[in-house]
Design an enzyme around this catalytic site. Sequence first.
Site, short mmCIF file in Angstrom:
data_model
loop_
_atom_site.label_atom_id
_atom_site.label_comp_id
_atom_site.label_asym_id
_atom_site.label_seq_id
_atom_site.Cartn_x
_atom_site.Cartn_y
_atom_site.Cartn_z
N ASP A 260 -7.65 1.99 7.82
CA ASP A 260 -7.47 2.10 6.11
C ASP A 260 -6.70 1.13 5.61
O ASP A 260 -7.18 0.54 4.46
CB ASP A 260 -6.36 3.28 5.97
CG ASP A 260 -7.20 4.58 5.56
OD1 ASP A 260 -8.42 4.53 5.81
OD2 ASP A 260 -6.69 5.65 5.41
N ASP B 208 -4.05 -0.98 10.21
CA ASP B 208 -5.00 -0.10 10.59
C ASP B 208 -6.34 -0.07 9.86
O ASP B 208 -6.21 -1.01 9.04
CB ASP B 208 -4.51 1.47 10.71
CG ASP B 208 -4.08 1.95 9.42
OD1 ASP B 208 -4.36 1.29 8.39
OD2 ASP B 208 -3.52 2.97 9.42
N GLU C 230 0.81 -1.19 0.11
CA GLU C 230 0.27 0.03 -0.13
C GLU C 230 0.93 1.23 0.07
O GLU C 230 1.72 1.47 1.03
CB GLU C 230 -0.95 -0.05 1.28
CG GLU C 230 -1.37 1.22 1.69
CD GLU C 230 -2.04 1.23 3.20
OE1 GLU C 230 -1.89 -0.04 3.91
OE2 GLU C 230 -2.56 1.92 3.73
N ASP D 38 -0.88 -1.62 6.06
CA ASP D 38 -0.81 -0.92 7.14
C ASP D 38 -1.63 -1.76 8.19
O ASP D 38 -2.72 -2.31 7.63
CB ASP D 38 -1.22 0.25 7.23
CG ASP D 38 -0.25 1.26 6.78
OD1 ASP D 38 0.96 1.01 6.78
OD2 ASP D 38 -0.61 2.44 6.57
#
Length: 646
Positions: A516, A514, A434, A512
């Site tokens: 997102d 998280d 990403e 990540d």
Amino acid sequence: MSEDKKKNNYSADSIQALEGIEHVRMRPSMYIGDVGVRGLHHLVYEVVDNSIDEAMGGHCDTIGVIINEDNSVSVKDNGRGIPVDMHKKEGVSALQVVMTKIGAGGKFDKDSYKVSGGLHGVGVSVVNALSNTLKASVHRDGKIWEQEYERGKAMYPVKSVGSTSDRGTVVTFHPDEKIFSQTIEFSYETLSNRMRELAYLNKGITITITDRREKDKDGEFISDVFHSEEGLKEFIRFLDGNRESLIQNIIAMEGEKNDIPVEVAMVYNTGYTENLHSYVNNINTHEGGTHLSGFRRGLTTTLKKYADASGMLDKLKFEIQGDDFREGLTAIVSVKVAEPQFEGQTKTKLGNREVSSAVSQAVSEMLTNYLEEHPDDAKIIVQKVILAAQARHAASKAREMVQRKNVMSGGGLPGKLSDCSEQDPALCEVFLVEGDSAGGTAKQGRDRNFQAILPLRGKILNVEKAMQHKVFENEEIKNIYTALGVTIGTEEDSKALNLEKLRYHKVIIMCDADVDGSHIETLILTFFFRYMRELIEAGHVYIATPPLYLVKKGSKKNYAWNDKERDAIAESYKGGVSIQRYKGLGEMNAEQLWDTTMNPGYRTLRQVTIDNATESDRIFSMLMGDEVPPRREFIEKNAVYANIDA
Ligand code: 0RA
């Protein structure tokens, strides 16, 4: 036959039985597919199938599945009870024969129309052979009969242990950890998904499932009750609940054609994906087969005929193809075949020729009636088909571009790809990362001999909501196709994938840890699921697991993947630690990323599997619809935890 001969025969048979059990224990995969998570759950399905058979014969309407505290499983039904009288040929009780003779199945009951049966249809004796303990209780003729077994062998002759006014069979087995060395932990979710599916496929039966290992907040055991009055119609409603329907009703039929029971239900939604699910004797036939091709043929000819007659196609400049009739279609085909021939890589492709025309006829009749009775819906469907044909026309150009780029070797690779030097695809891996900045770190941290990096910009397209040509025109997606080297499209299926030229055998999604990141992870997985399912099925797709924390004290440091690990490390360092929480891959330097997430000697990869394509389909339509539920949780649940490098 003389007494002597009978005796010899009996011992010969029991030796054979023993050999059978030993063979099952020596080569369990031959009987249940594998001895991993899948095979373990297959044991339950095998036992439940017997009760389903009893229900389909009209002898029982309730089945209960209990996961007990010790991870044994009980399956109970209110059927006639397995017969306990002396089996003439075997010289022991019929119950013992069913439970201990490999391959005996329910065959001694010639009247039973055995249409169920697990993927391998191996019978409960195989479950017995692979269990360290099993107990069968039969309520029949006013008595409770019991027999226990260890690793497939009866511990004592069937005995009566009391009286009862009930009827039915209870089988409780505990899988042998010597066989299932990976795990004997049953997943409530996996089992309950299958029970729900069985309830839809066999309407009228009530199936309850209870997990006695866990209580909810009210102090009750986790439990579900599945019962469907409408069968496949309700199944469609369940599967397509997150999509917007295009027509008023679910189109459904149920009947028998050439002695083959056929059930079909279908609906059109406003989306662009084709969701066909097919079953033979309650088994999900992932690879399709004659029943599915019969469905396709019936659908195409009937709709084509109707559309031609309507005059709506008159101005169309090109031919309508099979695919065009199936955009936005969700359908389930379920047939019962007495002697199914299973073919294909995973033996989930129906081969019986006669089934094709049975299903095709059934679908034609059903659909012709519906179109005649619902002219408004008919018009909407034909319009949808025309739009699909136009979009395909546009998409074929975009797809050709992807294709052409792939055919050119070397020069065709995307500029953003940092390739590896190794040439053997089996040894190569590619990280889909990403963002450009994390991509840069990964590029520095990798072992360039066998690890390639493809950075993806931000959010890739949500293919669940996009038309095909938009998907093939998307830059990031084109890059994935060209980097992987796969080619797409055959005469029959415009999205079929050719994996022969796949350039990396591990395709690793690295995002990540998280919200997102998990969203992007899901977008990529949705793309793989809808457009490269073969890649997942062949076991090439993985998810990297970056750590959440770095715990440091002086020169000592360690990484943690969850709060529990973090606290344990802090405690082992005896306090006074500094804790860094990684919010994204970008916060790690190249060395840290290598150490924790990319180094095959240390990292943990999660292999993405499709355990249940029907359920995955529903979940992706939900995840990628308008609502935004906890996606991370879904992914964690659905990715098999496998330390594949160890
Ligand atoms: C064959 C004959 C009969 C019952 C069954 C099989 C039977 C098998 C299973 C397996 C799980 N539950 C079951 N329930 C019944 C009985 C035939 C008769 O009573 O005449």
